[in-house]
Scaffold this active site. Sequence first.
Site, mmCIF file in Angstrom:
data_model
loop_
_atom_site.group_PDB
_atom_site.id
_atom_site.type_symbol
_atom_site.label_atom_id
_atom_site.label_comp_id
_atom_site.label_asym_id
_atom_site.label_seq_id
_atom_site.Cartn_x
_atom_site.Cartn_y
_atom_site.Cartn_z
ATOM 1 N N LYS A 245 1.325 -15.727 -48.398
ATOM 2 C CA LYS A 245 1.150 -14.682 -47.326
ATOM 3 C C LYS A 245 0.714 -15.237 -45.843
ATOM 4 C CE LYS A 245 1.046 -10.379 -45.716
ATOM 5 N NZ LYS A 245 0.161 -10.291 -44.630
ATOM 6 N N GLU B 298 6.562 -15.235 -39.269
ATOM 7 C CA GLU B 298 6.744 -13.842 -38.747
ATOM 8 C C GLU B 298 6.373 -13.753 -37.212
ATOM 9 O OE1 GLU B 298 3.413 -10.239 -38.615
ATOM 10 O OE2 GLU B 298 4.750 -10.308 -40.530
#
Length: 291
Positions: free
Chosen positions: A164, A171
């Site tokens: 993650k 991102e």
Amino acid sequence: MELGLIGLGKMGGNMRERIRRAGHTVIGYDRNPDLADVDSVEQLVAKLEAPRVVWVMVPAGGPTQETVEHLAELLAPGDVVVDGGNSRWTDDVKHAELLATKGIGFVDCGVSGGVWGLENGYALMYGGDAEHVAKVQPVFDALKPEGDFGSVHAGKVGAGHFAKMVHNGIEYAMMQAFAEGWELLEAAPEVTDVREVFRSWQEGTVIRSWLLDLAVRALDDDEHLAKLKGWAADSGEGRWTVEAAIDHAVPLPAITASLFARFASRQDDSPQMKMIAALRNQFGGHAVESK
């Protein structure tokens, strides 16, 4: 199955609802009594039938540490704790070792989906022993998006949050690229409708993506992002990604530059950071600062 869920904020509250819609029982606790199903963590544990699964969805660091230590005293051998917050992967190892001394399993789970997860599902990356993951699998299946993808047993304890973290680092760089392109288009006198240029990219281009869709949504709300201050926070994973890259001698120039751009936004009213702030608000409900 039954699940205890600690932390019913923006993510946790919607996750409780999605799990319930799948037919499972969720008993939730939050320090805000208006959100909670029970008055205490002790009551939550008492209402669950053994073997219990308790999912922790509280801020990383001290709050997660305190909650795991509290559960270590309340749960019994055979129970499992899931940390679904944004904890650093190195903390997962410590938590697993602490709980293992009590015979309690531990699974770390990176969760992506933000404020859209209730309807669209949450992408899940989890780490831990297969026997512990199996006890949580019905909840993972309830939370994930429909279809064959969106959920992965990434490896041993720590792998979920590490995956993650890297996701969030990517991102950062993707948002930065959209923001830089947007600023350049806004600066060019030849381009008279930047918003529609962005909209035209939504079909048929190699950069079409959910982030692009959210950028168009933000520009529909405020065409030139004039209402926003060019300021953007970083949630921690970007820093951890860069630190991990240094530890492993892996070059991450784009992700590192995007992190530093966040720092620059706190010194000046950066036009690029208006887009970063708008995107973070769109997909995650993160706070923005108005002029």
